[in-house]
Design a protein around this motif. Structure first.
Motif, PDB file in Angstrom:
ATOM      1  N   GLU A 150      -2.738   9.297   3.380  1.00 50.27           N
ATOM      2  CA  GLU A 150      -3.685   9.160   2.267  1.00 50.27           C
ATOM      3  C   GLU A 150      -4.233  10.514   1.850  1.00 50.27           C
ATOM      4  O   GLU A 150      -4.394  10.794   0.657  1.00 50.27           O
ATOM      5  CB  GLU A 150      -4.842   8.236   2.665  1.00 50.27           C
ATOM      6  N   LEU A 180       0.841   4.239  -2.727  1.00 44.20           N
ATOM      7  CA  LEU A 180       0.646   5.656  -2.388  1.00 44.20           C
ATOM      8  C   LEU A 180       1.829   6.504  -2.847  1.00 44.20           C
ATOM      9  O   LEU A 180       1.649   7.652  -3.266  1.00 44.20           O
ATOM     10  CB  LEU A 180       0.445   5.801  -0.880  1.00 44.20           C
ATOM     11  N   SER A 238     -10.362   4.916   1.266  1.00 43.35           N
ATOM     12  CA  SER A 238      -9.313   3.909   1.412  1.00 43.35           C
ATOM     13  C   SER A 238      -9.927   2.527   1.595  1.00 43.35           C
ATOM     14  O   SER A 238     -10.574   2.246   2.610  1.00 43.35           O
ATOM     15  CB  SER A 238      -8.422   4.239   2.608  1.00 43.35           C
ATOM     16  N   VAL A 248      -6.035  10.461  -1.700  1.00 42.23           N
ATOM     17  CA  VAL A 248      -6.944   9.305  -1.640  1.00 42.23           C
ATOM     18  C   VAL A 248      -8.237   9.728  -0.957  1.00 42.23           C
ATOM     19  O   VAL A 248      -8.229  10.120   0.209  1.00 42.23           O
ATOM     20  CB  VAL A 248      -6.293   8.132  -0.877  1.00 42.23           C
ATOM     21  N   TYR A 265       0.833  -1.209   0.000  1.00 45.19           N
ATOM     22  CA  TYR A 265       0.000   0.000   0.000  1.00 45.19           C
ATOM     23  C   TYR A 265       0.867   1.259   0.000  1.00 45.19           C
ATOM     24  O   TYR A 265       0.550   2.243  -0.680  1.00 45.19           O
ATOM     25  CB  TYR A 265      -0.933  -0.024   1.203  1.00 45.19           C
TER      26      TYR A 265
END
Length: 1136
Positions: free
Chosen positions: A126, A56, A134, A131, A52
């Motif tokens: 995030e 990102l 999530s 983002v 992850y």
């Protein structure tokens, strides 16, 4: 783990079956709840963290400002961290107080606290990476809630049983923890605001998928708005969202081009290295393998690696989940047969089976969404790369690669890659499912399953031979298809001549002859496909029959009870899915391999060298220089130009003259880099505008033809129209400069087309103008106007470098110098007066062309008034869009129309065709409408909404009504045989067991085998019947389309782009030939399987019909919603 839980209150075992399984009130031990159950969400988050963070780090979507939602999420994370630390400090307090808490009470709060801190930091990271929702954290919070539900119940039951709360602080902190994670889960379901500096802030109609939340993507809720809009009214192009950047052709084509160029760079270097090996070493290393050709397949794989890996990941999870239900079914059958089992087992097993099926559905549809998007991207990239290659191939390659082949590469071959993409993961998924199914079957039936494995292994070589033969048929069929499309393209390009000479029957016969050969191969390939389908449909049943037969025959004590039979049957059904898909995979891979070789061979063809014309360095003061240049149109042809030495100063006007065939146009092509340079150097400094001898006109408005994609500059645009004498034509054209120009400029005269082409060059404002005899298509007084206003010393191009190829000797005195070509060489070069004195090639040229020039001038003076009236010989265009025409012109034009109509109404072989009369009033109405709108090209006829029944009826009639009925009956019989086999197997399991064995085993096995063989025969008969019907439909529909188009009037071809017509004969005929029949068979298969399943369930459980009816209504509504939301489809079978 027992040691970790310590003694005292939590001194229980880690696992206690009597407490958790064999009881009417199941529960987990406190040790299990405080250890593994609490750690599951933490393990998940830490395991997902590296991937992850990598995702990102490479995400570039701007950042999100600190919103209220983000603050609430962060606050909850901090509070959860604090709650965990309260539990940890309380354990330390107990240790100090002497109560000696269990070690797990130190470990779990520490692990949970650090994990909550990580989740809080992820929320902020995030936000900084843009983002909005999530998925990783939604799953984390969901796991936290699910794992906390069991302690939630246990603590309440424990308090009720004890009558008091044993540990008030931990009791309180747990319920605070549960409330906080529940709130965090709810908040994480909402998406944040769009990030700053993202493309969504610029795009007026962005695709909502990019900004959709995790749950919206999982359930495809982001598509609901468009589906509802499509349900209310037919969708239009403006309703569609803008493509994502990753789906745009310029991105996809560039990515594939870069990977293909890497492949090409690796191949030639290795080949060049081998060529440098000396002769002696070459003898010693002669066994060394030659360098491989660049692989287009590897370029595709490298371009779409991420999509392929994501699709493989989804497919792997779905395949593994599919084996959970058979294991749960085995436990459920044991539960039903055990009257002492707790009742909650059944509810738990039913719930687990439902959840497993739901997870399979969600994962499978994510897989299909991923793979279909990848397939569309694949097709787009392939079409773009082939189209780009078609623009840069050499002239020798153009002689070998026909237009029909290029059209098929972009329509048929690219489509085949798209069609095979959904099945590509079966290459590894099918073996995996077969291995897992055999493994679980071994656990049930033992070594008997090896007999079924032997059947699968023995059938593989047979299918390999079938697929190889199908591949050879595909190669031959594509050659015939290329020939047919090439001939069709030639017919469309020369349709006017063909109709005037009434050559339709001859060309019709040629095309039908090629089509007959193509259908012959199509029929052979379809028969092989039917045999392959029969083999793989029978394989699961044969495996089941042989495995069960060997199991019951090897040992009389082997009893086929309900658990073994139905669990084995469910595993055999899983085995059936990949084996049933293998025929489509084999067929798709066979076609795709042929298409891959065709595309790869085409992309490996020679290209024009972009470096043959040097554009950076040149001698000072010159715009064009050629030093010792030798050029040819192809390597196997003699040079068309040789030993050229030319230097053209900046801003000069240079005329190129010479007799016909001396190489004037070749010289211009050499300067453009369109010829192959054998030796010498060519240098061109600055931007270039080219006016060809035959004007190239686009199918768009006159203004768009002049602008040619550049932004509108009114002053320059008006100057281009005025100097190129187009203002008078704008007054005549019905829509002015917004008049739509037909394909190849069909509604413009030759002079008008040439002046539009010249205006385009003027508007481009380039540094160098290469003019290939632009004045030959216009009359002499118009030529004089264009030369004076545009090309000459006083024209708008004065100061620009102009190279003028011309036969008009009247303009030569005004040029700066003249290049005289003879036999591909420069025979003379100099000013007009100098060349006259030499009495060489130029003098001979003047003597040959001077009389014609004088005659043209005299004719121009006599007919000047008529020329102005008729505006550039408009009669030659047969257009209906001119006002203020003389009556004699109308009569002549009507006569030409009748001639065209008569030629299209010719006679077929030994059969008179009734004449069709054009209604004059209807023609006048069409002319008036065209004058009002300025539009010429008709839009494609399309239907909206659901496919009408008459389309199905037309195809059924083409297949044959009796053939269609036979296919339906055969499929119904196959479904009946399948139901009978399953019912017979179910009845077999109910046979009484006497002395540890079953009676009538041979009879049971024989009837089961007969029903299975009958099912296979019916499948094969239905496949063969469909082959006969589909080939007949392909023949009839192509013949009807061909006869209709060949007999269409000339006006149809003037108002319909040839690409649209050609697409009917390539892409649409391919769909009818090879896509429609397998799709119909899949429809019949799915329909009869669904009906037979419903019949069996309703027959055994009549109450099920109460559930089926509401579900049928719901599914029908969803189906109509999705169909109505689809974009319009071309009504090609009926309209053509």
């Amino acid at each position: 783990m027992d040691r970790l839980c310590g003694s005292g209150e939590l001194g229980s075992k880690f696992w206690d079956s009597n407490l958790s399984i064999y009881t009417d009130t199941p529960d987990l031990t406190p040790c299990f709840q405080n250890s593994l159950l609490a750690w599951i969400p933490c393990i998940y988050l830490w395991a997902a963290l590296p991937c992850y963070l990598f995702y990102l780090r490479h995400r570039q979507s701007g950042y999100i400002v600190l919103t209220r939602l983000s603050k609430l999420k962060t606050s909850l994370g901090v509070l959860l961290w604090c709650v965990s630390w309260v539990d940890l400090f309380y354990s330390f307090h107990g240790l100090i107080s002497g109560s000696a808490p269990a070690p797990v009470l130190f470990v779990t709060p520490l692990v949970v606290g650090i994990t909550m801190l990580l989740a809080t930091l992820l929320i902020q990271y995030e936000r900084l990476r843009g983002v909005q929702s999530s998925g990783v954290l939604i799953i984390f919070w969901l796991l936290c809630v699910i794992c906390a539900i069991i302690p939630f119940r246990s603590k309440i039951l424990s308090a009720m049983a004890e009558g008091k709360i044993l540990d008030p602080l931990r009791f309180t902190t747990f319920y605070i923890y549960f409330a906080l994670v529940l709130c965090a889960l709810i908040l994480s379901c909402f998406k944040d605001k769009p990030p700053l500096f993202s493309t969504e802030n610029i795009d007026p109609n962005p695709c909502p998928e990019a900004s959709a939340g995790f749950l919206s993507r999982l359930s495809f809720w982001w598509f609901t708005k468009l589906a509802i809009l499509g349900y209310r009214r037919p969708l239009e192009e403006r309703d569609l969202w803008t493509l994502d950047e990753e789906d745009c052709s310029h991105k996809l084509v560039q990515r594939l081009l870069e990977e293909w160029q890497k492949q090409q760079a690796s191949g030639p270097q290795a080949a060049a290295f081998e060529q440098k090996i000396p002769g002696e070493d070459e003898v010693l290393l002669k066994a060394r393998p030659k360098s491989q050709k660049p692989s287009f397949l590897w370029a595709l794989v490298r371009t779409f690696t991420s999509s392929l890996l994501m699709g493989a990941f989804f497919r792997l999870i779905q395949d593994l989940l599919s084996f959970i239900n058979p294991q749960l079914l085995s436990i459920l059958i044991r539960f039903i047969s055990d009257p002492t089992a707790p009742s909650w087992w059944g509810f738990l097993l039913a719930g687990l089976m439902f959840m497993s099926s739901m997870m399979q559905t969600l994962i499978l549809h994510q897989y299909y969404h991923n793979i279909f998007v990848m397939a569309l991207r694949l097709r787009t990239a392939i079409i773009g790369v082939v189209y780009r290659k078609a623009l840069v191939i050499t002239n020798s390659v153009k002689r070998e690669s026909t237009v029909g082949e290029m059209v098929n590469l972009m329509s048929v071959d690219a489509q085949r890659f798209m069609d095979v993409s959904p099945f590509i993961n079966l290459l590894w998924s099918a073996p995996l499912q077969v291995i897992l199914a055999i493994y679980f079957l071994w656990q049930i039936l033992g070594p008997s399953v090896l007999a079924g494995v032997a059947v699968i292994v023995l059938l593989i070589p047979l299918n390999g031979a079938v697929s190889m033969k199908m591949r050879s048929y595909q190669v031959q069929q594509m050659k015939f298809k290329d020939s047919r499309i090439k001939l069709m393209n030639e017919i469309l390009n020369g349709i006017k001549v063909l109709k005037l000479y009434a050559w339709e029957p001859s060309f019709l016969e040629q095309i039908e002859g090629i089509r007959q050969s193509e259908l012959h191969l199509l029929r052979k390939g379809a028969y092989l496909q039917a045999i392959s389908t029969f083999i793989w449909v029978c394989t699961p049943f044969l495996v089941t029959l042989i495995t069960l037969g060997v199991y019951v025959c090897v040992d009389e004590n082997n009893v086929l009870d309900a658990e073994k039979a139905f669990v084995s049957l469910s595993l055999f059904n899983i085995l059936k899915i990949p084996l049933n898909m293998l025929p489509q995979l084999i067929s798709g891979l066979t076609q795709a391999s042929v298409s891959l070789k065709r595309i790869q061979d085409f992309l490996n063809q020679d290209e024009l060298d972009p470096q043959c014309v040097e554009r950076k360095t040149i001698s000072p003061g010159y715009a064009i220089t050629v030093h010792n240049g030798t050029f040819t149109w192809a390597q196997d042809l003699p040079p068309a130009l040789h030993s050229l030495n030319i230097q053209i100063p900046k801003g000069s006007l240079v005329a190129v003259v010479g007799p016909v065939g001396c190489g004037k146009s070749s010289l211009v092509s050499a300067l453009l880099g369109e010829m192959e340079k054998l030796e010498g150097t060519v240098s061109v400094k600055g931007s270039v505008a080219y006016v060809p001898q035959q004007a190239w006109i686009q199918n768009c408005t006159l203004q768009e033809n002049v602008l040619f994609g550049q932004p509108m500059r009114p002053k320059l645009y008006q100057q281009a129209l005025e100097t190129c004498a187009l203002l008078a034509d704008l007054d005549v054209l019905p829509g002015g400069d917004q008049t739509e120009i037909g394909e190849k400029g069909i509604n413009l005269s030759g002079g008008q087309r040439q002046r539009v082409s010249l205006a385009r060059a003027v508007y481009s404002d380039a540094n160098i103008f290469l003019l290939d005899d632009p004045l030959s298509a216009v009359d002499s007084h118009v030529a004089k106007h264009i030369f004076d206003q545009v090309i000459g010393p006083e024209g708008v191009l004065a100061g620009k470098t102009r190279v003028l190829v011309t036969h008009g000797i009247s303009f030569l005195p005004q040029t700066d110098f003249i290049i005289v070509l003879a036999d591909g060489q420069v025979s003379e070069m100099g000013h007009y007066s100098e060349l006259l004195q030499h009495n060489g090639s130029f003098a001979n040229f003047l003597r040959n062309y001077a009389p014609d020039e004088d005659q043209k001038d005299s004719e121009a003076l006599q007919d000047a008034d008529e020329e102005v009236l008729l505006v550039e010989d408009t009669l030659s265009t047969h257009t209906d869009l001119t006002d203020n025409e003389p009556s004699m012109y109308e009569v002549r034009k009507q006569f030409m129309r009748q001639m065209s109509s008569m030629s299209s109404e010719g006679e077929s072989q030994n059969r008179p065709v009734p004449k069709r009369h054009t209604n004059p009033s209807e023609k006048e109405i069409q002319v008036m409408k065209a004058k009002e709108t300025g539009a010429l090209i008709k839009e494609e006829t399309a239907e909206t909404g659901n496919v009408k029944m008459n389309v199905f009826w037309d195809y059924a009639k083409s297949v044959g009504l009796y053939t269609t009925l036979a296919i339906c009956l055969l499929y119904a019989g196959q479904s009946a045989a399948a139901i009978g086999a399953n019912v017979w197997l179910s009845d077999w399991t109910n046979d009484a067991v006497v002395d540890g064995r079953q009676n009538n085993t041979s009879q049971r096995l024989g009837v089961y085998a007969a029903l299975g063989i009958l099912q296979g025969l019916l499948v094969m008969l239905s496949a063969f019947t469909m082959v006969v019907g589909s080939v007949q439909a392909a023949r009839l529909l192509h013949a009807a389309l061909l006869h209709n188009k060949i007999r269409s009037p000339q006006s149809f071809f003037d108002t319909t782009p040839s690409g649209r017509i050609l697409n009917r004969f390539s892409k649409d005929i391919y769909v009818i030939d090879e896509v429609l029949a397998p799709t119909i068979l899949m429809l019949f298969n799915s329909f009869f399987i669904s009906i037979s399943t419903l019949v069996v369930i309703v027959a055994s459980t009549p109450l099920f019909i109460v559930v089926v009816l509401p579900l049928a209504v719901l599914y029908g509504f969803v189906q109509s919603l999705s169909l109505d939301a689809e974009l319009t489809y071309p009504a090609r079978l009926t309209a053509q």
